[in-house]
Write a protein that holds these residues in place. Structure first.
Motif, mmCIF file in Angstrom:
data_model
loop_
_atom_site.group_PDB
_atom_site.id
_atom_site.type_symbol
_atom_site.label_atom_id
_atom_site.label_comp_id
_atom_site.label_asym_id
_atom_site.label_seq_id
_atom_site.Cartn_x
_atom_site.Cartn_y
_atom_site.Cartn_z
ATOM 1 N N ASN A 197 -13.098 6.174 9.299
ATOM 2 C CA ASN A 197 -12.749 7.573 9.531
ATOM 3 C C ASN A 197 -11.294 7.723 9.989
ATOM 4 O OD1 ASN A 197 -12.630 9.995 11.739
ATOM 5 N ND2 ASN A 197 -13.941 10.529 10.003
ATOM 6 N N PHE A 198 -10.872 6.847 10.895
ATOM 7 C CA PHE A 198 -9.504 6.940 11.403
ATOM 8 C C PHE A 198 -8.484 6.481 10.363
ATOM 9 C CE2 PHE A 198 -5.856 4.834 13.390
ATOM 10 C CZ PHE A 198 -5.296 5.924 14.054
ATOM 11 N N LEU A 199 -8.685 5.272 9.824
ATOM 12 C CA LEU A 199 -7.707 4.704 8.895
ATOM 13 C C LEU A 199 -7.702 5.434 7.553
ATOM 14 C CD1 LEU A 199 -8.398 0.928 9.632
ATOM 15 C CD2 LEU A 199 -6.492 2.310 10.461
ATOM 16 N N GLY A 200 -8.866 5.928 7.121
ATOM 17 C CA GLY A 200 -8.948 6.598 5.828
ATOM 18 C C GLY A 200 -8.363 7.992 5.825
ATOM 19 N N THR A 201 -8.227 8.600 7.011
ATOM 20 C CA THR A 201 -7.668 9.952 7.092
ATOM 21 C C THR A 201 -6.267 9.971 7.686
ATOM 22 O OG1 THR A 201 -8.700 10.295 9.274
ATOM 23 C CG2 THR A 201 -9.961 10.983 7.334
ATOM 24 N N TYR A 202 -5.777 8.795 8.055
ATOM 25 C CA TYR A 202 -4.454 8.720 8.694
ATOM 26 C C TYR A 202 -3.351 8.839 7.635
ATOM 27 C CZ TYR A 202 -0.779 7.194 11.870
ATOM 28 O OH TYR A 202 0.353 7.133 12.644
ATOM 29 N N VAL A 203 -2.390 9.730 7.883
ATOM 30 C CA VAL A 203 -1.258 9.902 6.961
ATOM 31 C C VAL A 203 0.033 10.008 7.760
ATOM 32 C CG1 VAL A 203 -2.571 10.990 5.104
ATOM 33 C CG2 VAL A 203 -1.603 12.412 6.907
ATOM 34 N N VAL A 204 1.086 9.434 7.223
ATOM 35 C CA VAL A 204 2.403 9.562 7.848
ATOM 36 C C VAL A 204 3.266 10.557 7.087
ATOM 37 C CG1 VAL A 204 2.396 7.253 8.840
ATOM 38 C CG2 VAL A 204 3.271 7.580 6.527
ATOM 39 N N SER A 205 2.841 10.867 5.840
ATOM 40 C CA SER A 205 3.582 11.812 5.021
ATOM 41 C C SER A 205 2.680 12.327 3.908
ATOM 42 C CB SER A 205 4.823 11.148 4.409
ATOM 43 O OG SER A 205 5.443 12.003 3.457
ATOM 44 N N SER A 206 2.833 13.590 3.561
ATOM 45 C CA SER A 206 2.059 14.170 2.465
ATOM 46 C C SER A 206 2.476 13.606 1.117
ATOM 47 C CB SER A 206 2.227 15.697 2.464
ATOM 48 O OG SER A 206 3.605 16.045 2.316
ATOM 49 N N GLU A 207 3.588 12.874 1.101
ATOM 50 C CA GLU A 207 4.082 12.263 -0.133
ATOM 51 C C GLU A 207 3.283 11.002 -0.508
ATOM 52 O OE1 GLU A 207 6.557 13.472 -2.079
ATOM 53 O OE2 GLU A 207 6.570 15.215 -0.745
ATOM 54 N N ILE A 208 2.490 10.529 0.451
ATOM 55 C CA ILE A 208 1.771 9.272 0.242
ATOM 56 C C ILE A 208 0.276 9.551 0.087
ATOM 57 C CG2 ILE A 208 1.273 6.986 1.175
ATOM 58 C CD1 ILE A 208 3.780 7.299 2.912
ATOM 59 N N SER A 209 -0.324 8.974 -0.938
ATOM 60 C CA SER A 209 -1.775 9.080 -1.132
ATOM 61 C C SER A 209 -2.409 7.724 -0.844
ATOM 62 C CB SER A 209 -2.106 9.515 -2.562
ATOM 63 O OG SER A 209 -1.612 8.570 -3.492
ATOM 64 N N ASN A 210 -3.568 7.740 -0.244
ATOM 65 C CA ASN A 210 -4.259 6.503 0.107
ATOM 66 C C ASN A 210 -5.074 5.988 -1.078
ATOM 67 O OD1 ASN A 210 -3.387 6.130 2.761
ATOM 68 N ND2 ASN A 210 -4.932 7.527 3.568
ATOM 69 N N GLU A 211 -4.661 4.873 -1.623
ATOM 70 C CA GLU A 211 -5.390 4.177 -2.683
ATOM 71 C C GLU A 211 -5.782 2.809 -2.099
ATOM 72 O OE1 GLU A 211 -5.941 5.560 -5.682
ATOM 73 O OE2 GLU A 211 -4.769 7.364 -5.272
ATOM 74 N N ILE A 212 -6.964 2.715 -1.547
ATOM 75 C CA ILE A 212 -7.379 1.529 -0.796
ATOM 76 C C ILE A 212 -7.846 0.438 -1.751
ATOM 77 C CG2 ILE A 212 -8.816 0.665 1.081
ATOM 78 C CD1 ILE A 212 -6.921 2.960 1.856
ATOM 79 N N ASP A 213 -7.324 -0.760 -1.554
ATOM 80 C CA ASP A 213 -7.737 -1.889 -2.388
ATOM 81 C C ASP A 213 -9.168 -2.295 -2.049
ATOM 82 O OD1 ASP A 213 -6.624 -3.900 -4.396
ATOM 83 O OD2 ASP A 213 -7.525 -5.214 -2.905
ATOM 84 N N LEU A 214 -9.928 -2.678 -3.053
ATOM 85 C CA LEU A 214 -11.332 -3.046 -2.886
ATOM 86 C C LEU A 214 -11.515 -4.151 -1.855
ATOM 87 C CD1 LEU A 214 -14.330 -2.923 -3.804
ATOM 88 C CD2 LEU A 214 -13.730 -4.558 -5.597
ATOM 89 N N SER A 215 -10.688 -5.194 -1.938
ATOM 90 C CA SER A 215 -10.815 -6.329 -1.017
ATOM 91 C C SER A 215 -10.531 -5.912 0.420
ATOM 92 C CB SER A 215 -9.877 -7.463 -1.436
ATOM 93 O OG SER A 215 -8.531 -7.042 -1.396
ATOM 94 N N SER A 216 -9.584 -4.981 0.606
ATOM 95 C CA SER A 216 -9.248 -4.513 1.944
ATOM 96 C C SER A 216 -10.412 -3.741 2.558
ATOM 97 C CB SER A 216 -7.995 -3.632 1.889
ATOM 98 O OG SER A 216 -7.710 -3.083 3.154
ATOM 99 N N TYR A 217 -11.024 -2.886 1.762
ATOM 100 C CA TYR A 217 -12.158 -2.084 2.257
ATOM 101 C C TYR A 217 -13.340 -2.975 2.617
ATOM 102 C CZ TYR A 217 -16.093 1.126 2.307
ATOM 103 O OH TYR A 217 -17.223 1.817 2.679
ATOM 104 N N ILE A 218 -13.691 -3.877 1.694
ATOM 105 C CA ILE A 218 -14.843 -4.755 1.942
ATOM 106 C C ILE A 218 -14.577 -5.663 3.130
ATOM 107 C CG2 ILE A 218 -16.199 -6.671 0.997
ATOM 108 C CD1 ILE A 218 -16.044 -5.349 -1.705
#
Length: 277
Positions: A160-181
């Motif tokens: 919840n924290f890391l998935g919604t954290y943004v430093v800029s609206s210019e950046i979109s979160n595309e989480i790598d599968l290995s990182s999530y697992i």
């Protein structure tokens, strides 16, 4: 391999005995892993990606609590503002294999502990073996409680924290599968192993490396370490850290009590032995 009397076994015999126990434990993990591998839909869609969905029980409960106290929170979103992607050719296959093996370890944990117990129990006195029969049940229970705590508390708080954290609206979160697992796996397994603290303290007290006095003396340092650990594995907000820290501190206090009980029993044995001699 035929069992020998513990006093008749050489160092190489002990190594051979350990080898067979490790082989049996490994085979159990592989069998559990194969079962998990064949149940890929349930393993990934329900278990692994469960904390990514806002319908996850933890988010539902925290959303209700937040609404009750009148606080705006990200626990009430319709969906997380990120998606999971795979960027390597063998990424999904590797994730499938290693996730299945991890699930196999969790499934086979009672049998793994049983093999560990089979290895160390011949070195104990008959009376000690009698009073330690619940070792497998208790250690398995603590491990599963820890895994559930990591999966339902630590994992969703972190996502919840890391998935919604943004430093800029210019950046979109595309989480790598290995990182999530890796986050889901490490949160669940680390919590499961941390919950084995009372069992570890029991054996350390039995061999004389730990005493209740030592545990009490370093309780303040343990508190600091627990808070640091909570800060590492949870989002940097006080509420999440307290949620994680409380059960760990309770386990530490329980470990002190267990250490006291072990020391008392050892003193009774010593006094009886002195009287009889």
């Amino acid at each position: 391999m035929a069992q020998k009397n513990i006093n008749e076994m050489s160092f190489l015999d002990h190594l051979e005995d350990l080898r067979w126990h490790l082989i049996r434990a490994t085979l159990a993990i592989l069998v559990g892993g194969i079962v998990a591998f064949l149940m890929s839909d349930f393993l990934f869609d329900t278990i692994i990606f469960g904390p990514k969905k806002m319908t996850f029980p933890t988010y539902q409960w925290l959303c209700k609590v937040s609404q009750f106290v009148g606080v705006d929170t990200t626990f009430c979103l319709d969906e997380f503002p990120f998606r999971i992607q795979n960027r390597t050719m063998a990424g999904q296959f590797s994730a499938h294999i290693w996730t299945a093996i991890t699930a196999g370890f969790v499934i086979a944990f009672p049998y793994v502990i049983y093999q560990l117990w089979r290895f160390i129990s011949p070195g104990l006195h008959p009376n000690e073996r009698k009073h330690s029969r619940g070792f497998i049940i208790i250690s398995s229970f603590l491990f599963f409680i820890g895994v559930l705590f990591g999966y339902y508390i630590v994992t969703p708080l972190s996502i919840n924290f890391l998935g919604t954290y943004v430093v800029s609206s210019e950046i979109s979160n595309e989480i790598d599968l290995s990182s999530y697992i890796s986050l889901v796996r490490s949160s669940a397994l680390a919590s499961g192993l941390i919950f084995e603290l009372p069992i570890l303290v029991y054996f350390l007290t039995k061999i004389g490396l730990v005493t209740p006095e030592i545990l009490k003396k370093y309780r303040k340092f343990a508190l600091v370490l627990v808070l640091i650990l909570s800060a590492i594995i949870t989002p940097p907000d006080i509420a999440s850290q307290i949620i994680v820290a409380i059960p760990i501190l309770v386990l530490y206090q329980v470990s002190i009590y267990i250490s006291k009980m072990v020391v008392k029993k050892e003193k009774r044995k010593t006094s009886k032995h002195v009287k009889s001699s």
